[in-house]
Design an enzyme around this catalytic site. Structure first.
Site, PDB file in Angstrom:
ATOM      1  CG  ASN A 662      -1.898   1.163   1.183  1.00 42.68           C
ATOM      2  OD1 ASN A 662      -1.557   2.284   0.808  1.00 42.68           O
ATOM      3  ND2 ASN A 662      -3.138   0.883   1.552  1.00 42.68           N
ATOM      4  CB  THR A 665       0.298   2.124   5.045  1.00 44.83           C
ATOM      5  OG1 THR A 665       0.388   1.056   4.107  1.00 44.83           O
ATOM      6  CG2 THR A 665      -1.159   2.421   5.331  1.00 44.83           C
ATOM      7  N   GLY A 733      10.550  -5.782   4.272  1.00 48.70           N
ATOM      8  CA  GLY A 733      10.263  -4.924   5.429  1.00 48.70           C
ATOM      9  C   GLY A 733      10.474  -3.446   5.136  1.00 48.70           C
ATOM     10  CD  GLU A 736      12.876  -2.434  12.811  1.00 50.15           C
ATOM     11  OE1 GLU A 736      13.439  -2.523  13.892  1.00 50.15           O
ATOM     12  OE2 GLU A 736      12.357  -3.398  12.231  1.00 50.15           O
TER      13      GLU A 736
HETATM   14 MO1  MOS Z   1      11.205  -2.759  16.473  1.00 51.82          MO
HETATM   15  S1  MOS Z   1      12.781  -1.943  17.403  1.00 51.82           S
HETATM   16  O1  MOS Z   1      11.789  -4.149  15.808  1.00 51.82           O
HETATM   17  O2  MOS Z   1       9.885  -2.878  17.398  1.00 51.82           O
END
Ligand code: MOS
Length: 769
Positions: A662, A665, A733, A736
């Protein structure tokens, strides 16, 4: 499973998966109807306030609760004198507890701000006031305020058992010899202070026991299964007697990955009083009793030939940890694999300080590690008079040399190119102090970033109800990342219904077990299994439809039927069909449901013994390929020549996160990461009062985080493609990745603006003088 070649879900061009949709929970959040954990009010709930130690080390000699107990509305004051036993919980990542500290079980003080008492009263105000009347006397002992303390010592991971297996010291080739032989070397140390998550939502626990000894906890958590397991361990309860509810989380960033000791204390008080008890930490307590990112000191040595080809890279990383626990800030992980270097080493050391056990904070290891690595690469580029992108391309790693595997997909080259083009990098005059705007020195810097793609076995359920409602449910949390939205998109894809019509239920441990919303792994772990469950429900609906006599669908094979707009129809003729409501009603069914999981052939017993742990974590190089997300970050800063103030002017990030499920987001996640990392670069620092051995700025007035005025235009580019080795939907991912590389890009821009290399975060104006 040995192959990472996941069978890919066919995501067509008109699929809601990958489409821009509005955030599913946005309306609830802005209208205040989203109910956060602390807003649940079980009947008869009492309110608690924490009493915390004012000294960093020693023992409690006396604790006087008489005055507090006499205050209006006070029901009890728990101290070590009347607390009931708690049992150890498994520590992260072998469990979900962040700290081994079991509160009020002894008189020992390990850090300033440690819980030493809990006051419970009718109201929050009564509890808070009475907590100030608990008189605690201490016999203080010498303490170590921080790593600079003269008595601080360091130690390696050798003796740390299981933890050491997790992040072993790594050596490749012969780095020392290669460094000695290298014509160009760099030997530099970077430091960073304690970082605090500073989530808007305060940590809280509301605990309620039934007379038969079952515990319900409302607590904001990134991981309902982990929290459930931790409470079960603390109170020696079977898992099915603990339920953790957390439908929304107002910012976790790692701090809500697992419960902290105050949560145990709240549940203890509720059990003793036979009434629900709620504790909301104060803002200072949020700083001092939950686990921050530790301060770090990173020593890097780079060796290169005159063309800029790296011959050696060593990264020795030191972080603070507590006297109770060993926490590794794994800052060297990217150094071990980001560049093609024949000789390398990463090594970890630790220094115990009298502070709360540190823990994961967004991009743990990689955020701060990439600051060091990508600053060092910039320093090397300057020493060689090479463009920093060119230096990186000369050392581009076409293969993961750490695990000796091919990358799955690596869009880093594209990220450099497209990020540079969007930023206008080719206009840069490489000479420091060469660009200005009035009294402002302008600097342009860049850095690369990466984050490993983890996943974890996960379960999800899907139901279609007799009234036609499509519902997805899972124990997974939405910590603001978009989990609700993504699951609605997945169900909308399978059932052909509008995204907004899908009901999504999350954040309850009574739903099927899901991965932690951490390590950037939840979307990739959860959306594929939700897709599987939805597909199973769809198949059953098709079967039911073809079994209904007297309809045009009767007797048709599954291949002749399809699901479209909330009904089953003849393939290709949406007008010839039955609504789900008709199918269920004619089949006398209340609902059609399927729960699916990705635990493979794990026995139920093995599954339960690993419940709420990360033991089944799938590592990035677990299969045939090594799976990482990649980024390239470009920053512009303006440094006032007279005042030394550093203003961030522009940030461009180009990201390879596989398939974007998406764009709304995903972009929001990346912008959030870049904002947070800008804070690390320019503002954020837990200041240690070395005389008192405590945090001097445990509040949002003095712990500086970026506000709107600090944040310029941020541009996000997606440069990835679906990754067949990450998961069946091909996503990687995101959460992060937005952090990595950003502090270095900003520090590199500051160097370009001023000629001043700041190796100690944050880059404050006094460091410009
Ligand atoms: Mo995160 S620091 O992997 O919640």
């Amino acid at each position: 499973m040995t192959s990472t070649d996941f069978t890919q879900v066919d995501v067509g061009p008109t699929s809601p998966i990958g489409a821009t949709t509005r955030r599913r929970d946005g309306r609830e959040k802005v209208t205040g109807t989203a109910r956060y954990a602390a807003e649940f009010q079980p009947e008869g709930v009492l309110h608690a306030a924490l009493v915390t130690s004012t000294v960093p080390s020693g023992t409690i000699t006396t604790i006087d609760t008489e005055e507090a107990l006499a205050m209006p509305g006070v029901h009890t004051v728990l101290t070590h004198l009347n607390a009931t036993p708690l049992f150890p919980a498994l520590l992260f990542p072998f469990g979900a507890a962040f700290q081994s500290l079991l509160p009020l079980q002894d008189t020992r003080i390990r850090f300033s701000g440690q819980p030493v008492g809990l006051v419970v009263a009718d109201t929050f105000e009564q509890a808070t006031e009475a907590a100030t009347r608990v008189r605690v006397a201490y016999r203080t002992e010498p303490f170590i305020s921080d790593e600079s303390h003269p008595d601080a010592t360091t130690f390696g991971a050798e003796d740390c058992g299981k933890v050491q297996e997790m992040v072993p010291d790594l050596v490749r080739g012969d780095p020392d010899t290669a460094l000695a032989a290298a014509p160009i070397t760099l030997d530099v140390t970077y430091t960073s202070p304690r970082h605090y998550h500073a989530a808007m939502e305060l940590h809280s626990t509301t605990a309620s026991w039934t007379p038969d000894g079952s515990l319900t906890v409302w607590e904001p958590t990134q991981w309902t299964a982990g929290a459930q397991a931790t409470f079960a361990q603390w109170f020696k309860l079977p898992l099915d007697q603990v339920r953790v509810i957390s439908p929304y989380v107002g910012g976790g960033f790692g701090s809500k990955g697992g419960p902290h000791p105050h949560a145990a204390l709240t549940a203890m008080a509720a059990r003793e009083l036979g009434r629900p008890v709620k504790l909301v930490l104060s803002r200072p307590q949020q700083f001092t009793c939950t686990s921050p990112r530790p301060a770090t000191r990173q020593h890097l040595r780079l060796g290169a030939d005159r063309d800029g080809k790296l011959t050696a890279l060593t990264h020795d990383s030191l972080n603070e940890t507590s006297f109770d626990d060993l926490y590794i800030e794994a800052s060297g992980t990217l150094s071990a694999l980001s560049y093609a270097v024949p000789n390398g080493r990463t090594r970890y050391r630790f220094s115990r300080v009298n502070a709360v056990t540190p823990g994961s904070m967004r991009g743990p290891g990689e955020t701060i590690g990439s600051f060091a690595l990508e600053s060092a690469m910039d320093e090397l580029a300057v020493a060689l008079n090479l463009d920093p992108i060119e230096l990186r391309l000369r050392n581009y790693a076409d293969r993961d040399q750490l695990f000796d595997k091919p990358w799955s997909t690596k869009g880093l080259r594209r990220a450099y190119e497209e990020g540079a083009a969007a930023f206008g990098w080719q206009e840069r005059d490489p000479k420091p102090r060469s660009m200005r705007n009035g009294t402002e020195l302008i600097g342009w810097g860049m850095a690369g970033g990466a984050f490993p793609c983890y996943s974890h076995p996960t379960a999800a359920g899907v139901r279609v109800h007799a009234n036609g409602t499509v519902e997805v449910f899972s124990g997974g949390s939405d910590i603001g990342t978009g989990t609700y939205t993504l699951l609605a998109q997945v169900a909308a894809d399978v059932f052909g219904v509008p995204v907004d019509d899908v009901v999504v239920r999350l954040g309850d441990s009574s739903y099927p077990e899901a991965a932690v919303a951490g390590g950037s792994m939840l979307a990739g772990s959860l959306t594929p299994v939700a897709h599987q469950a939805a597909t199973a429900v769809r198949d059953e609906l098709i079967q039911l439809a073809s079994a209904l006599p007297g309809t045009p669908l009767h007797g048709r094979s599954a291949g002749e039927l399809e699901v479209n707009q909330g009904g089953v129809c003849l393939a290709g003729s949406p007008e010839t069909g039955l609504r789900f409501t008709e199918i269920l009603s004619a089949s006398s069914r209340e609902l059609v449901e399927a729960v699916r999981d990705t635990f493979g052939d794990l026995s139920e017993q093995d599954r339960m013994s690993n419940y709420g742990t990360l033991a089944l974590l799938r590592l990035p190089a677990a299969g045939t390929h090594s799976v990482y997300s990649w980024s390239s970050i470009f920053a512009e800063v303006g440094v006032d020549e007279e005042l030394g103030t550093v203003r961030l002017k522009r940030l461009v990030g180009a990201f390879d996160c596989g398939r974007i499920l998406n764009p709304t987001t995903a972009r929001s996640q990346l912008i959030g990461g870049m904002v947070m990392a800008s804070g690390a670069a320019l503002l954020e620092a837990g200041v240690v009062d070395t005389r008192q051995g405590r945090l001097a700025n445990p509040n949002l007035a003095e712990y500086m985080v970026p506000v709107n005025a600090d944040i310029p235009e941020i541009e996000v580019l997606f440069v990835g493609e679906p990754d067949p080795h990450s998961n069946p939907l091909g996503s990687k991912g995101i959460g992060e990745l937005g952090m990595t590389g950003v502090p270095a890009a900003i520090a590199n821009a500051v160097h370009h603006a001023t000629g001043r290399r700041v190796r100690d975060l944050p880059i404050l104006m006094e460091k410009m003088l």
